[in-house]
Design a protein around this motif. Structure first.
Motif, PDB file in Angstrom:
ATOM      1  N   ASP A 154      12.999 -39.175  57.622  1.00 47.65           N
ATOM      2  CA  ASP A 154      13.818 -40.098  56.824  1.00 47.65           C
ATOM      3  C   ASP A 154      15.112 -40.461  57.563  1.00 47.65           C
ATOM      4  OD1 ASP A 154      15.214 -37.753  56.719  1.00 47.65           O
ATOM      5  OD2 ASP A 154      15.001 -37.442  54.564  1.00 47.65           O
ATOM      6  N   GLY A 155      15.059 -40.557  58.867  1.00 43.04           N
ATOM      7  CA  GLY A 155      16.266 -40.783  59.650  1.00 43.04           C
ATOM      8  C   GLY A 155      16.605 -42.231  59.922  1.00 43.04           C
ATOM      9  N   GLY A 156      15.874 -43.182  59.358  1.00 43.95           N
ATOM     10  CA  GLY A 156      16.127 -44.586  59.658  1.00 43.95           C
ATOM     11  C   GLY A 156      17.262 -45.181  58.848  1.00 43.95           C
ATOM     12  N   MET A 157      17.752 -46.319  59.300  1.00 44.07           N
ATOM     13  CA  MET A 157      18.823 -47.020  58.586  1.00 44.07           C
ATOM     14  C   MET A 157      18.768 -48.510  58.892  1.00 44.07           C
ATOM     15  SD  MET A 157      21.084 -48.234  61.036  1.00 44.07           S
ATOM     16  CE  MET A 157      22.541 -48.499  60.052  1.00 44.07           C
ATOM     17  N   TYR A 158      19.413 -49.293  58.031  1.00 45.85           N
ATOM     18  CA  TYR A 158      19.672 -50.704  58.311  1.00 45.85           C
ATOM     19  C   TYR A 158      20.967 -51.084  57.605  1.00 45.85           C
ATOM     20  CZ  TYR A 158      18.188 -52.019  53.580  1.00 45.85           C
ATOM     21  OH  TYR A 158      18.090 -52.149  52.215  1.00 45.85           O
ATOM     22  N   ASP A 170      17.309 -49.627  63.007  1.00 44.35           N
ATOM     23  CA  ASP A 170      16.780 -48.836  64.116  1.00 44.35           C
ATOM     24  C   ASP A 170      15.289 -48.568  63.941  1.00 44.35           C
ATOM     25  OD1 ASP A 170      16.815 -47.052  62.034  1.00 44.35           O
ATOM     26  OD2 ASP A 170      18.202 -45.630  62.967  1.00 44.35           O
ATOM     27  N   SER A 171      14.603 -49.486  63.267  1.00 40.15           N
ATOM     28  CA  SER A 171      13.161 -49.363  63.116  1.00 40.15           C
ATOM     29  C   SER A 171      12.468 -49.811  64.394  1.00 40.15           C
ATOM     30  CB  SER A 171      12.671 -50.190  61.922  1.00 40.15           C
ATOM     31  OG  SER A 171      12.946 -51.563  62.130  1.00 40.15           O
ATOM     32  N   ASN A 201       5.498 -47.245  68.259  1.00 41.96           N
ATOM     33  CA  ASN A 201       6.249 -46.139  68.839  1.00 41.96           C
ATOM     34  C   ASN A 201       7.574 -46.630  69.399  1.00 41.96           C
ATOM     35  OD1 ASN A 201       4.399 -44.004  68.397  1.00 41.96           O
ATOM     36  ND2 ASN A 201       3.166 -44.689  70.146  1.00 41.96           N
ATOM     37  N   PRO A 202       8.603 -45.783  69.395  1.00 37.66           N
ATOM     38  CA  PRO A 202       9.882 -46.195  69.987  1.00 37.66           C
ATOM     39  C   PRO A 202       9.780 -46.279  71.505  1.00 37.66           C
ATOM     40  CG  PRO A 202       9.954 -43.881  69.357  1.00 37.66           C
ATOM     41  CD  PRO A 202       8.653 -44.418  68.842  1.00 37.66           C
ATOM     42  N   SER A 218      18.459 -43.508  68.884  1.00 39.05           N
ATOM     43  CA  SER A 218      19.626 -44.353  68.626  1.00 39.05           C
ATOM     44  C   SER A 218      19.584 -45.631  69.449  1.00 39.05           C
ATOM     45  CB  SER A 218      20.909 -43.577  68.930  1.00 39.05           C
ATOM     46  OG  SER A 218      20.955 -43.184  70.298  1.00 39.05           O
ATOM     47  N   ALA A 219      18.820 -45.631  70.552  1.00 36.48           N
ATOM     48  CA  ALA A 219      18.708 -46.839  71.377  1.00 36.48           C
ATOM     49  C   ALA A 219      17.867 -47.915  70.709  1.00 36.48           C
ATOM     50  CB  ALA A 219      18.108 -46.486  72.739  1.00 36.48           C
TER      51      ALA A 219
END
Length: 343
Positions: A270-274, A305-306, A310-311, A318-319
């Motif tokens: 649950d670490g995402g944000m907008y 940061d979605s 895959n990232p 954070s990138a």
């Protein structure tokens, strides 16, 4: 999958008309979204669930009581229960702890500074909660070893040892893939605040100007785990945890319990944000003399940061923060009604 849940929602609201030109609305909302769970305890996960899984970690099964014994091939393997690892407070039939502090305030006001409806200033703030999608939870709770097997085969690009006609019997070793959910997974929270000025500047004509702010926290993300470290060695050897240790039932003295090559994880967190801001202007003409229209323009600046699939670098999430692809930066709308003088 045989998963189930119960959701409770309670909402209270009161409107206070302080004067003929000013009123306030206040509210509070409480939500409880019970974690999806199974009545048969057929839910498993890796513990401890970390991005870099330790080599002494193991697969555990939800519930309490005696360990689960599973026949895999000609061997019986033992899987300990979650109650042995501090999951007594988790939702029964699950490895997720309930999130019971979802209180959401709401506030709004309307003010007419001229004492008429020609100019009105409105403002509001609201907060909302939403649980992770059922598909995300179902996919990660029930499709896991030892109840569900997912294997993959990888090989070095410079030494392709996979036979496409028979990939699981080629020189590359099949890897067991696991899925997990952060035990203290919180519901997603959304914050919205708005300030709007409405002006009736001519007969049948109104003009509106609005500022909108939004922020989301605890957004659900699925990140890969047990990712190989950079290097030239074989992929499996570069994983933080290359092998899953297992416990066998009635293991003979001097013999060892086999292990399974451990591949990639998928971890629900649950670490995402907008967050961002919007500015809108619009003009509206009510239907008069056969013509009505509503037109406006909006400017948006939303960052999140979605990521898709895959990232770029799972060790530097954070990138991923950048302009949100799901929200347009500019928008224009126009709709109209023309009363044709026929028929």
């Amino acid at each position: 999958a045989d998963l189930r849940t119960v959701q409770w929602e309670l909402f209270l609201r009161d409107q206070w008309k302080i004067s003929p030109d000013f009123d306030v609305t206040i509210g509070a909302r409480y939500e409880y979204n019970q974690p999806l769970h199974s009545i048969r305890d057929n839910v498993a996960g890796f513990h401890p669930l970390l991005f870099e899984p330790p080599q002494d970690g193991e697969v555990i099964v939800a519930g309490s009581g005696s360990p689960l014994v599973v026949d895999i091939g000609s061997q019986q393997f033992v899987f300990r229960r979650g109650s042995e690892f501090g999951f007594e407070g988790a939702q029964p039939g699950s490895l997720i702890f309930p999130d019971r502090d979802n209180w959401a305030p709401q506030l709004g006001f309307a003010y007419s500074p001229l004492g008429t409806n020609q100019v009105v200033l409105r403002g509001s703030y609201s907060m909302h909660y939403s649980p992770p999608s059922e598909w995300t939870l179902t996919n990660s709770l029930t499709r896991n070893f030892p109840f569900f097997y997912s294997e993959g085969v990888q090989a070095s690009p410079s030494d392709p040892t996979i036979s496409l006609s028979d990939p699981f019997n080629s020189d590359a070793v099949p890897e067991l893939r696991l899925k997990g959910i952060e035990p203290h997974l919180d519901d997603e929270s959304s914050h919205f605040w708005r300030l709007e000025l409405q002006n009736e500047f001519a007969r049948n004509w109104t003009f509106e100007m609005s500022y909108i702010g939004r922020r989301g926290t605890q957004n659900t993300r699925v990140i890969p785990g047990n990712v190989p470290l950079p290097g030239s060695a074989e992929v499996q050897a570069r994983r933080p945890n290359p092998d899953l240790g297992l416990t066998c039932l009635d293991n003979e003295p001097g013999s060892t319990c086999p292990s399974l090559p451990l591949g990639g994880f998928s971890i629900v967190t649950d670490g995402g944000m907008y967050g961002g801001h919007s500015f809108e202007v619009s003009a509206q003409r009510r239907l008069a003399k056969g013509l009505a229209f509503n037109s406006g323009f909006e400017w948006n600046r939303i960052l999140d940061d979605s990521f898709y699939m895959n990232p770029s670098n799972p060790r530097n999430l954070s990138a991923e923060k950048a302009t949100a692809f799901w929200f347009p930066q500019r928008g224009f709308f126009l709709n109209y009604i023309i009363d044709l003088p026929v028929g």
